[in-house]
Design an enzyme around this catalytic site. Structure first.
Site, PDB file in Angstrom:
ATOM      1  N   LYS A 116      -7.158 -54.402  41.694  1.00 25.89           N
ATOM      2  CA  LYS A 116      -6.130 -54.626  40.672  1.00 25.89           C
ATOM      3  C   LYS A 116      -6.367 -53.823  39.404  1.00 25.89           C
ATOM      4  O   LYS A 116      -5.423 -53.348  38.779  1.00 25.89           O
ATOM      5  CB  LYS A 116      -6.056 -56.115  40.320  1.00 25.89           C
ATOM      6  N   LYS A 158      -7.012 -63.984  35.928  1.00 28.46           N
ATOM      7  CA  LYS A 158      -6.805 -63.687  37.354  1.00 28.46           C
ATOM      8  C   LYS A 158      -8.043 -63.063  37.967  1.00 28.46           C
ATOM      9  O   LYS A 158      -8.769 -62.323  37.299  1.00 28.46           O
ATOM     10  CB  LYS A 158      -5.664 -62.672  37.516  1.00 28.46           C
ATOM     11  N   GLY A 165      -2.230 -66.771  44.484  1.00 28.40           N
ATOM     12  CA  GLY A 165      -2.319 -67.863  43.511  1.00 28.40           C
ATOM     13  C   GLY A 165      -3.708 -68.435  43.335  1.00 28.40           C
ATOM     14  O   GLY A 165      -3.932 -69.263  42.457  1.00 28.40           O
ATOM     15  N   GLU A 200      -4.385 -61.409  31.351  1.00 31.04           N
ATOM     16  CA  GLU A 200      -3.096 -60.778  31.077  1.00 31.04           C
ATOM     17  C   GLU A 200      -2.204 -61.716  30.285  1.00 31.04           C
ATOM     18  O   GLU A 200      -2.399 -62.930  30.310  1.00 31.04           O
ATOM     19  CB  GLU A 200      -2.360 -60.499  32.386  1.00 31.04           C
ATOM     20  N   TYR A 202       0.753 -64.085  29.909  1.00 31.80           N
ATOM     21  CA  TYR A 202       1.429 -64.916  30.898  1.00 31.80           C
ATOM     22  C   TYR A 202       2.928 -64.868  30.650  1.00 31.80           C
ATOM     23  O   TYR A 202       3.391 -65.130  29.537  1.00 31.80           O
ATOM     24  CB  TYR A 202       0.930 -66.363  30.811  1.00 31.80           C
ATOM     25  N   GLU A 275       5.654 -54.191  43.088  1.00 33.46           N
ATOM     26  CA  GLU A 275       6.109 -55.504  42.630  1.00 33.46           C
ATOM     27  C   GLU A 275       6.063 -55.600  41.104  1.00 33.46           C
ATOM     28  O   GLU A 275       5.069 -55.201  40.490  1.00 33.46           O
ATOM     29  CB  GLU A 275       5.237 -56.611  43.240  1.00 33.46           C
ATOM     30  N   ARG A 291       2.152 -51.713  52.699  1.00 35.54           N
ATOM     31  CA  ARG A 291       2.553 -52.024  54.078  1.00 35.54           C
ATOM     32  C   ARG A 291       4.041 -52.346  54.086  1.00 35.54           C
ATOM     33  O   ARG A 291       4.659 -52.435  53.038  1.00 35.54           O
ATOM     34  CB  ARG A 291       1.784 -53.248  54.564  1.00 35.54           C
ATOM     35  N   VAL A 294       7.589 -58.502  54.678  1.00 33.62           N
ATOM     36  CA  VAL A 294       8.396 -59.457  55.453  1.00 33.62           C
ATOM     37  C   VAL A 294       9.887 -59.224  55.175  1.00 33.62           C
ATOM     38  O   VAL A 294      10.708 -59.193  56.086  1.00 33.62           O
ATOM     39  CB  VAL A 294       8.028 -60.907  55.074  1.00 33.62           C
ATOM     40  N   ARG A 337      13.971 -67.077  55.130  1.00 33.95           N
ATOM     41  CA  ARG A 337      12.834 -67.222  56.037  1.00 33.95           C
ATOM     42  C   ARG A 337      12.942 -68.579  56.721  1.00 33.95           C
ATOM     43  O   ARG A 337      13.039 -69.612  56.044  1.00 33.95           O
ATOM     44  CB  ARG A 337      11.520 -67.154  55.271  1.00 33.95           C
TER      45      ARG A 337
END
Lengths: 446, 157, 157, 446
Positions: A116, A158, A165, A200, A202, A275, A291, A294, A337
């Site tokens: 990260k 994090k 999470g 970071e 929030y 993202e 990758r 979904v 889903r």
């Protein structure tokens, strides 16, 4: 082009990859655990190899077994799907070292983006907006306090090696920072064997917006619109749509170009997802998934690009089949889903499917590995399929999804279909103006 | 779930009439089944669907290796099969020049190496799990084998 | 779930005739099966699906008239139903002022008009197919009826 | 917009119309025979009414029963589907006289286009190319000889009231004309209760190409590309595609504009199909079908217009949702009709479906009324579904169709799926250069 691909995955994504191969005239090898011997993707594959017992560690995560299967079947390339080994740089390296092609980015790119802190630095270098945060790991309590004061509360602690999470702590006041910092470190150690954490800003009420990119090995990269995945429960995406009802044409273009530029800068190839958290009209980079996702079908529905087919093509060294100018957004797409879960308690519901009839007709796509008589095993995750619709606009897509959910018959187990029916009727959802907290509140209402 | 816990669980069942216990926790599933009462076996009959599974829609000429799914409990009478614990290539000798580890008719001891499975250039020696007479080798030398595929039939001593 | 709890559960089963217990809590599932009664085997038969037609997926609040599919050969003992030979509106009299064609308890002759079905403004007189006593009218006056829907129960003479 | 529509049909088209209604928020009434009580469209409808026994004459062709069902359910409009009463002007008139809306053109337009001689005259008046032929009915042997000589041999003698190949005679020489003329007249009398016949040039090796049009009640009409339906067996379409692999962009535009102009000239409204024979680069008008076609989905796949939805909208008085400029052709689509027939002998194969699993994934559409456990009754036609694919070009569509046919599982009965698999592999089919005689020859090869 490859003549044979081994699909190192299970479930609907294994079938999805098989379909892309079939349409390219490529032979498929399904590897499977003893629990998946009767699975649809195994039945349809040209060849199949049982690689181990149900436990993922001994089968779908068992690199030795997968490579042995590739060897005895004379495979030329390996598609990792998503989950399992899809973002494992070591696996990508072993595939490459064995003289086969890993369908995904180069191992060092996977490694860079999996870290990260290094990923964030690379994004800053490419001009991508990131959440204000500590410069890398926060190594002591005093460093933590200094960083949090600079960033301004609320902040989030994090894990560097984390995800899902775990090892995350939101801190609203200085008073609780030190305790949260220490808890986050010990959770990080426990879950990821690495106690490094960072801090970071929030973002209180964000949307989850992600840009799909596709890049070849010749330095070309294009962006393919965003997906909105704000509808989540416990960090798990539940329903996705494209385009986002809240992103403007200008934002789409700007963010897309930044992502494609960054992809070029780091030597990315294959399908990737950038993202972002969207807060008002600000975007903050979260991570890159190296990758297929979904939720990739919603992008396919509105751009006409078969992303899995394209992944395979670029892995084989071909140039992108589309230029940025060819990318036109056509209509709107939504994906629900379908999980084998109780729609209220979310308890998993494995078991025998005693009735199965997917919806049909115009603008409907079902990506699922299940069938009438299939037994959903308790060993793997509960997603048993995806229902995707396309409409000429968001309203038509919503009407079509409602219609399709009403037609979908899955008997013998519980599924999340009733939950989706309720969501599709909700006025906040229909308005398009919902944040990542929406589903949480929605579920409490009833 | 930790091994220690599992061991405790098994111990806990001793002396009870519990025949089966299944525990699912944090994504792990543990199932312990016992045969109780002097040889009376508790059959775990999971009657599965036959009728509705779609027949393999495309019966492709699958490569010989991949065609066979692991055999499910064939009845060999008093013989017992040795199954492959991994995917790989089956070798009956340590090199082309070497003699075979076992021939049909040989007696083997528990723990004796009976073949090699090669996976990722690693030669994995497979040992007999019980003593007995090798009645039949079910695979040719240098054949590819799947996890769970049967390799030899042995008549237990 | 803690091991202690599991032990208590197993103990609790002792002396009862419970053969299987399954407990699901906070993401954990526990299933305990026992073989009871000296060697009697408890087979864990998971009953298989009946290859059934999909149940009507949406059970909408259908309009009353349309909800009922024509009744399929109900058993009325010695009574026989008169079914509607067409879709339309069922009338028990030729006009609101007229008397009903038949009342419950009336004897009817074969060929006697017992009601009217109106379809496209045409009044279709429906005759009794056999002689007998009207036991029950199954539809109210002015009800919509489908093809094959039952109108009266008659006890054949 | 209507609040409730009665669907005066059965099978896949009844379900197709139901789906369009659902997506428009319109309630549906299914009418059905006693043989169809358990059908999918009946189960999914908001209301259902049994209108008669299995015989079509007493149920799906029984105007009184259908109108009575409309009456007792307070229906506002009637959608006739295709076949049965769809092109019956009298039915359209009765629906209208009852104060309901018939979803289709006005009765007088249906009547005009149902009369081959009047329809031909109307097309000539609009500048649409017709096959050289007699001016109307040929009333005597001497008139027949005169007309045939003017047209030039080979000629074809056709029934004015005919269709489906009945009452048609091909004549290659003068010597056999008189005999064929008399046979055609007596067949016409027998099949259509009308012995009027006419004579046309016989087109030896044509393609069947048809233009989809859509018109509203405000004088607007657009054309939506052609479909190629040359793949026929005994005058029954077997596989359709759009666009036609042999029609040029210029031909598409020219023919489409002629069809849209003709539609405007005769006051057409709703969906319509102008059928042509294509001989080399000549087109000859055959007839107009005043209803939705079986093969309409291939047009929907490449234009993005939901034709059934649009039929309903324009019947309700709305203007067309697209202008001609909005119509863009996107990719290629193929439809395979799946019949419950032996794929070699074409014997019908009614019975219980004991396994059913339709193909899924990207670019696949299944329009079918059947399901696992459904019993195909022997009373109606043998088409049990349509498999439609979309690809970015014809090659991708062919690969996708092959992949989907391989996935389609229908157990318990015979279907034409194996025939389609063979056709899709045939080099003449793949080349795109096949005529209406192709399938006949293809079936003899084996």
């Amino acid at each position: 082009m490859f003549s044979k691909i081994l699909i190192a995955n299970r479930g609907e994504i294994a079938l999805r990859v098989h379909r892309a191969c079939r349409e390219l005239g490529i032979q498929t090898v399904a590897v499977h655990s003893t629990a998946d011997t009767d699975a649809m993707n195994v039945r349809l594959a040209d060849e199949s190899v049982c690689i181990g017992p149900p436990s993922p560690l001994e089968s779908y995560l068992n690199i030795t077994a997968i490579m042995a299967a590739a060897e005895i079947t004379d495979t030329e390339a390996v598609h990792p799907g998503y989950g399992f080994l899809a973002e494992n740089a070591e696996f990508a390296e072993i595939v490459k070292a064995s003289g086969l092609t890993f369908i995904g980015p180069e191992p060092e790119v996977i490694r860079l983006l999996g870290d990260k802190v290094r990923a964030r630095d690379a994004m800053i270098a490419s001009g991508i907006p990131v959440v204000p945060g500590s410069k890398g790991e926060v190594k002591s309590e005093s460093q933590a306090m200094k960083a949090a004061r600079e960033i301004g509360f609320p902040v989030i602690v994090k894990a560097v090696g984390g995800g899902g999470g775990k090892g995350m702590k939101v801190v609203h006041t200085e008073a609780s920072l030190i305790n949260s910092y220490n808890v986050a470190r010990s959770e990080a150690q426990q879950y990821f064997k690495n106690d490094a954490v960072y801090i970071e800003r929030y973002i209180d009420n964000p949307r989850h917006v992600e840009i799909q990119i596709m890049a070849d090995k010749h330095g070309n990269a294009i962006h393919l619109c965003e997906r909105d995945c704000s509808l989540q429960r416990r960090h798990q995406k539940v329903l996705e749509e494209a385009p986002s009802p809240m992103v403007t044409v200008e934002q789409r273009k700007e963010l897309g170009e930044l992502a494609a530029n960054a992809a070029r800068a780091i030597g990315y190839s294959g399908a990737g997802t950038f993202e972002f958290l969207m807060d008002g009209d600000q975007f903050y980079f979260m991570e890159v998934n190296t990758r297929i996702q979904v939720e990739h079908p919603v992008t396919e529905m509105i751009t006409g690009m078969d992303l899995v087919r394209e992944q395979i093509r670029v892995a084989a060294g071909k140039k992108l089949s589309m230029t940025q100018d060819d990318v036109k957004i056509n209509g709107h797409s939504i994906e629900c889903r379908i999980n084998a879960e109780d729609p209220e308690t979310f308890m998993p519901s494995p078991g025998l499917i005693t009735e199965y009839h997917p919806p049909g007709g115009s603008g409907i796509r079902v990506d699922s590995n299940v069938f009438n008589g299939y037994r959903i095993s308790p060993y793997y995750d509960s997603m048993i399929g995806k229902l995707i619709v396309h409409g000429k606009d968001r309203d038509e897509a919503i009407q079509r999804m409602k219609r399709a959910l009403d037609e979908y018959v899955i008997g013998g187990i519980s599924t999340t279909i009733p939950l989706h029916r309720r969501i599709l009727k909700d006025s906040t959802f229909v308005s398009g103006n919902y944040s990542m907290h929406f589903l949480e509140h929605f579920l409490k209402q009833v | 779930m930790e091994l220690k816990e599992i061991r405790q669980l098994i111990k806990m069942l001793d002396g009870t009439d519990v025949s089966e216990i299944e525990l699912t926790r944090e994504g792990s599933t543990l199932r312990i089944a016992r045969s109780i009462g002097g040889g009376e076996v508790v059959p775990m009959v999971t009657q599965t669907m036959v009728p509705a599974a779609p027949a393999a829609p495309v019966v492709q000429a699958a490569a010989p290796v991949a065609a066979a799914a692991p055999e499910a409990n064939k009845d060999y009478g008093n013989l017992k099969p040795v199954v492959s614990p991994m995917v790989g290539t089956f070798y009956r000798a340590s090199s082309p020049e070497s003699p075979m580890f076992v021939q049909e008719g040989d007696m083997v001891k528990k723990g004796q190496v009976i073949c090699i499975i090669e996976a990722m250039k690693l030669m994995n020696e497979i040992e007999a799990e019980f003593a007995g007479k090798v009645v039949q080798a079910l695979k040719d030398n240098a054949s590819p084998v799947e996890y769970g595929e049967e390799l030899f039939l042995i008549e237990p001593a």
